[in-house]
Motif scaffolding. Structure first.
Motif, mmCIF file in Angstrom:
data_model
loop_
_atom_site.group_PDB
_atom_site.id
_atom_site.type_symbol
_atom_site.label_atom_id
_atom_site.label_comp_id
_atom_site.label_asym_id
_atom_site.label_seq_id
_atom_site.Cartn_x
_atom_site.Cartn_y
_atom_site.Cartn_z
ATOM 1 N N MET A 192 11.139 -50.557 -34.960
ATOM 2 C CA MET A 192 9.976 -51.212 -34.427
ATOM 3 C C MET A 192 9.218 -50.347 -33.412
ATOM 4 O O MET A 192 8.026 -50.550 -33.245
ATOM 5 N N PRO A 193 9.850 -49.390 -32.717
ATOM 6 C CA PRO A 193 9.113 -48.588 -31.743
ATOM 7 C C PRO A 193 7.953 -47.797 -32.361
ATOM 8 O O PRO A 193 7.021 -47.420 -31.657
ATOM 9 N N ASP A 194 8.016 -47.568 -33.675
ATOM 10 C CA ASP A 194 6.967 -46.785 -34.332
ATOM 11 C C ASP A 194 5.826 -47.640 -34.871
ATOM 12 O O ASP A 194 4.846 -47.101 -35.396
ATOM 13 N N ARG A 195 5.938 -48.940 -34.737
ATOM 14 C CA ARG A 195 4.865 -49.823 -35.218
ATOM 15 C C ARG A 195 3.688 -49.803 -34.258
ATOM 16 O O ARG A 195 3.847 -49.783 -33.045
ATOM 17 N N ILE B 104 -3.188 -51.989 -19.662
ATOM 18 C CA ILE B 104 -2.107 -52.779 -20.264
ATOM 19 C C ILE B 104 -0.754 -52.265 -19.776
ATOM 20 O O ILE B 104 0.138 -53.050 -19.466
ATOM 21 N N SER B 105 -0.626 -50.943 -19.663
ATOM 22 C CA SER B 105 0.630 -50.353 -19.188
ATOM 23 C C SER B 105 0.963 -50.822 -17.780
ATOM 24 O O SER B 105 2.115 -51.139 -17.482
ATOM 25 N N PHE C 204 4.556 -49.371 -30.181
ATOM 26 C CA PHE C 204 5.394 -50.078 -29.222
ATOM 27 C C PHE C 204 6.153 -49.085 -28.346
ATOM 28 O O PHE C 204 6.295 -49.292 -27.131
ATOM 29 N N GLY C 205 6.655 -48.020 -28.949
ATOM 30 C CA GLY C 205 7.401 -47.004 -28.198
ATOM 31 C C GLY C 205 6.533 -46.326 -27.145
ATOM 32 O O GLY C 205 6.980 -46.099 -26.014
ATOM 33 N N ALA D 260 7.041 -46.550 -23.076
ATOM 34 C CA ALA D 260 7.121 -45.338 -22.252
ATOM 35 C C ALA D 260 6.052 -45.332 -21.170
ATOM 36 O O ALA D 260 6.316 -44.982 -20.011
ATOM 37 N N ALA D 261 4.842 -45.732 -21.526
ATOM 38 C CA ALA D 261 3.745 -45.753 -20.556
ATOM 39 C C ALA D 261 3.988 -46.805 -19.478
ATOM 40 O O ALA D 261 3.704 -46.572 -18.296
ATOM 41 N N SER D 262 4.532 -47.959 -19.849
ATOM 42 C CA SER D 262 4.789 -48.997 -18.843
ATOM 43 C C SER D 262 5.930 -48.589 -17.909
ATOM 44 O O SER D 262 5.899 -48.891 -16.719
#
Length: 91
Positions: free
Chosen positions: A1-4, A53-54, A17-18, A22-24
């Motif tokens: 799912m991280p690549d979606r 958003i992050s 998502f990944g 990482a940004a958050s």
């Protein structure tokens, strides 16, 4: 799912998502370095963007409150919001 893909911005750039996670996490580290702690208010002066958003997600990670402020506000308007909200930090 991280690549979606989760976000497509106004320029058509896509973020996964990944990348968002990482940004958050990076934004949360930035806020902690600024001295932000659990329960603090953070004034977020931003346009609609991936980084905004992050920071919203970062504040949630830190159990903080976001005070969203339109980046187009005048200095006087920003000062009024700051005085009313009494944020611990502004980004």
């Amino acid at each position: 799912m991280p690549d979606r893909e989760v976000i497509v911005d106004h320029d058509g750039l896509t973020y996964t998502f990944g990348e968002l996670k990482a940004a958050s996490l990076k934004a949360a580290d930035c806020l902690v370095a600024m001295g932000v702690r659990n329960g603090d208010r953070i004034m977020l002066v931003a346009e609609n963007s991936f980084s905004a958003i992050s920071f919203v997600l970062a504040s949630s990670r830190l159990d903080c409150w976001i005070v969203p402020v339109n980046a187009r506000m005048s200095a006087h308007e920003l000062d009024r919001v700051r005085a009313h909200a009494m944020p611990s930090a502004a980004v």
